[in-house]
Structures are given as structure tokens and as C-alpha cells.
Design a protein around this motif. Sequence first.
Motif, PDB file in Angstrom:
ATOM      1  N   VAL A 199       0.846  -1.195   0.000  1.00  0.00           N
ATOM      2  CA  VAL A 199       0.000   0.000   0.000  1.00  0.00           C
ATOM      3  C   VAL A 199       0.884   1.249   0.000  1.00  0.00           C
ATOM      4  N   ARG A 200       0.559   2.175  -0.891  1.00  0.00           N
ATOM      5  CA  ARG A 200       1.305   3.434  -0.941  1.00  0.00           C
ATOM      6  C   ARG A 200       0.490   4.612  -0.418  1.00  0.00           C
ATOM      7  N   ARG A 201      -0.850   4.431  -0.394  1.00  0.00           N
ATOM      8  CA  ARG A 201      -1.718   5.541   0.018  1.00  0.00           C
ATOM      9  C   ARG A 201      -2.933   4.969   0.748  1.00  0.00           C
ATOM     10  N   VAL A 202      -3.305   5.629   1.849  1.00  0.00           N
ATOM     11  CA  VAL A 202      -4.465   5.221   2.633  1.00  0.00           C
ATOM     12  C   VAL A 202      -5.398   6.416   2.765  1.00  0.00           C
ATOM     13  N   VAL A 203      -6.686   6.183   2.582  1.00  0.00           N
ATOM     14  CA  VAL A 203      -7.692   7.233   2.751  1.00  0.00           C
ATOM     15  C   VAL A 203      -8.473   6.973   4.030  1.00  0.00           C
ATOM     16  N   PHE A 204      -8.421   7.932   4.946  1.00  0.00           N
ATOM     17  CA  PHE A 204      -9.235   7.908   6.153  1.00  0.00           C
ATOM     18  C   PHE A 204     -10.248   9.044   6.050  1.00  0.00           C
ATOM     19  N   SER A 205     -11.508   8.752   6.345  1.00  0.00           N
ATOM     20  CA  SER A 205     -12.558   9.754   6.189  1.00  0.00           C
ATOM     21  C   SER A 205     -13.464   9.780   7.408  1.00  0.00           C
ATOM     22  N   SER A 206     -13.666  10.966   7.963  1.00  0.00           N
ATOM     23  CA  SER A 206     -14.619  11.150   9.058  1.00  0.00           C
ATOM     24  C   SER A 206     -14.930  12.626   9.209  1.00  0.00           C
ATOM     25  N   ASP A 207     -16.227  12.956   9.260  1.00  0.00           N
ATOM     26  CA  ASP A 207     -16.588  14.359   9.461  1.00  0.00           C
ATOM     27  C   ASP A 207     -16.463  14.772  10.915  1.00  0.00           C
ATOM     28  N   SER A 208     -16.028  13.848  11.781  1.00  0.00           N
ATOM     29  CA  SER A 208     -15.795  14.196  13.179  1.00  0.00           C
ATOM     30  C   SER A 208     -14.318  14.184  13.545  1.00  0.00           C
ATOM     31  N   PHE A 209     -13.420  14.096  12.541  1.00  0.00           N
ATOM     32  CA  PHE A 209     -12.002  14.249  12.825  1.00  0.00           C
ATOM     33  C   PHE A 209     -11.731  15.631  13.423  1.00  0.00           C
ATOM     34  N   LEU A 210     -12.467  16.650  12.964  1.00  0.00           N
ATOM     35  CA  LEU A 210     -12.239  18.007  13.457  1.00  0.00           C
ATOM     36  C   LEU A 210     -12.918  18.254  14.789  1.00  0.00           C
ATOM     37  N   SER A 211     -14.089  17.670  14.978  1.00  0.00           N
ATOM     38  CA  SER A 211     -14.805  17.760  16.253  1.00  0.00           C
ATOM     39  C   SER A 211     -16.117  17.002  16.124  1.00  0.00           C
ATOM     40  N   LEU A 212     -16.753  16.739  17.239  1.00  0.00           N
ATOM     41  CA  LEU A 212     -18.113  16.239  17.214  1.00  0.00           C
ATOM     42  C   LEU A 212     -19.029  17.365  16.731  1.00  0.00           C
ATOM     43  N   PRO A 213     -20.188  17.025  16.168  1.00  0.00           N
ATOM     44  CA  PRO A 213     -21.058  18.060  15.609  1.00  0.00           C
ATOM     45  C   PRO A 213     -21.393  19.187  16.585  1.00  0.00           C
ATOM     46  N   LYS A 214     -21.617  18.851  17.849  1.00  0.00           N
ATOM     47  CA  LYS A 214     -22.068  19.882  18.790  1.00  0.00           C
ATOM     48  C   LYS A 214     -21.025  20.961  19.039  1.00  0.00           C
ATOM     49  N   TRP A 215     -19.767  20.693  18.663  1.00  0.00           N
ATOM     50  CA  TRP A 215     -18.710  21.690  18.845  1.00  0.00           C
ATOM     51  C   TRP A 215     -18.264  22.304  17.524  1.00  0.00           C
TER      52      TRP A 215
END
Length: 291
Positions: free
Chosen positions: A75-91
Motif C-alpha cells: 500500500v502506498r496511500r491510505v484514505v481515512f474519512s470522518s466528518d468528526s475528525f475536526l470535532s463532534l457536531p455539537k462543537w
Amino acid sequence: MEIALHLGVHETDNDHLVRCLMRNRAVLGKQGIAIPGPARYRQQLRQLSFAMRGRDTTAETQEMLLDGILDDDDVRRVVFSSDSFLSLPKWAVSHGRLYHAAAERVSLLRNLFPDARIELFLAIRNPASFLPAMVKADKTGSILTQITDSDPGALRWSSLLARLSEAVPDAPITVWSYEDTPLIWPEVLRVVSGHAPENEMAGWLAWYWDLVTPKGHAALRRWFETNPPPDDHARRKMLSVLLERFAKPEELEQDALLPGWTVETVDRLSALYDDDLDLIGSMPGVTLLEP
């Protein structure tokens, strides 16, 4: 090793990107691109990043972490995706900022992969529609309280991007406007995954299901099956024509106003957003994808 972190943001993707890329794992895997299932890393990366706060990590730390997530070695590249990497929605809106803790969160994630090239990807959205969408998705009422306590006219995506650049200066940032996504969706998939330009991702039209009528979606499929576009420009041109013709009427309607907002509020926020996009387009280390 390249690590692509797709950071959302909330109410811009709803996992469409990772689901489409997972559907194309076989093709991407032949190019050394891994798309692990979110259940294999979202909670783990969050917990481990906080556990390793203030502690040095090594290439061995990175290798052990990836070995527990990935099935393949080549593997040369990995994609990780999450809209909560930056914070939980409430913050997402607090302390008068968008994602006030984002810089620390991304810095902690970067610490987990000291021997990798990190790239950041995120969509941004006009606060005039982003804030109502966040409130609509929240069942607790806490987001509305946070927004009410903030000045929506002071919220700037450029500020968030500047903080991310300062926290992780070696990580290039690619950003696009949620409003432009319908015209550049295949390009978004390509830039995040890093797949070869000649590969078209199977199922890429699934993104449009909620945007157009069933008749329109069938028309999109037929057109692109029989008329493969020669380049991105031709695809954008035809998408523009088809979407204008087949978009659901309700998708063209103005989003609901938040308490205390007027049409003038929406116009003011939209104008500020346009100015912010102009600024973002000139920021060093930031690439703005545009139609």
C-alpha cells in the motif's frame, strides 16, 4: 506512505465519498490505494491520538497502527474519512469559531503517522445553509444554542484553514465548496484517492440521487454510459445542463431561516462567504478546487 485525511465537514458529505471509494476497492487496490472501512479506524484513531498526546511516535508506531487497520502490505496511500475528525457536531460552532479545536485534533492525528506524507481534504459550505443544516440534524438543541451565542457574520472558513496550516505546516490542504460539488464530484473522488485519471469510479452518480428526480437520475446514467466525457471540462458542462433540467424543486428552495434571521441575513452571510472563498483561493499551501 501517503495518508489522505478527508475531514468532512459536517453536512457536506454524509459518507458518500468513503462509500464510493470502498465500492472501488479492487481497482484502487491495484494502484496501491487502500480504503479501509470506517469501523476499522474512526474510533481507534480518535482514542489513540488522544492517548499519544505529548508522546513521541516513530515509524514503528505508525507501522503497527497501519498493520492493525490494513489487510494488504503493498500500500502506498491510505484514505481515512470522518466528518468528526475536526470535532463532534455539537462543537462545530463554539468560542466564536468554526471547529475551534480542529488544529489540535489534526495535529494529534498527524502525530500518529510521523513517517508519512499527510494530505488534508475538506468541503466547506456557505454558513447561510451550513448553520441551518447543522441545527436541523441536531436533536438536542445544543447546536442552536452555540450558534445563538456566536456572531454568524464572524465565522470564516479561511480562519479554520489558517489554523490547520499552522498546526500541520507540512500537510497540503485541498478544499472545495459544497455548492460546487455537483459539478466536480468525480474530481473530488480522484484528488482524495489519488487514483489514475483514466479510471472512473463505479457508482459515482449515486451522489446525485437526492439532488435530482428519479427520471433525472436515469437520464444522467444513460447519458454518461453512452457519452463518456473526454475530460473534466466536458463532464462539468453536461452535468450543469442535466442538473438544471432535472434538479428536484425542493433542492432549489431557500433553506429555512434560523430564529432571528431574515433574508438580509442570508444575503449578508452569502456575500461574506464569497469574499472568504476569494481569500482561500490565494492562501499558500491551500488548493481550492473550482469548476
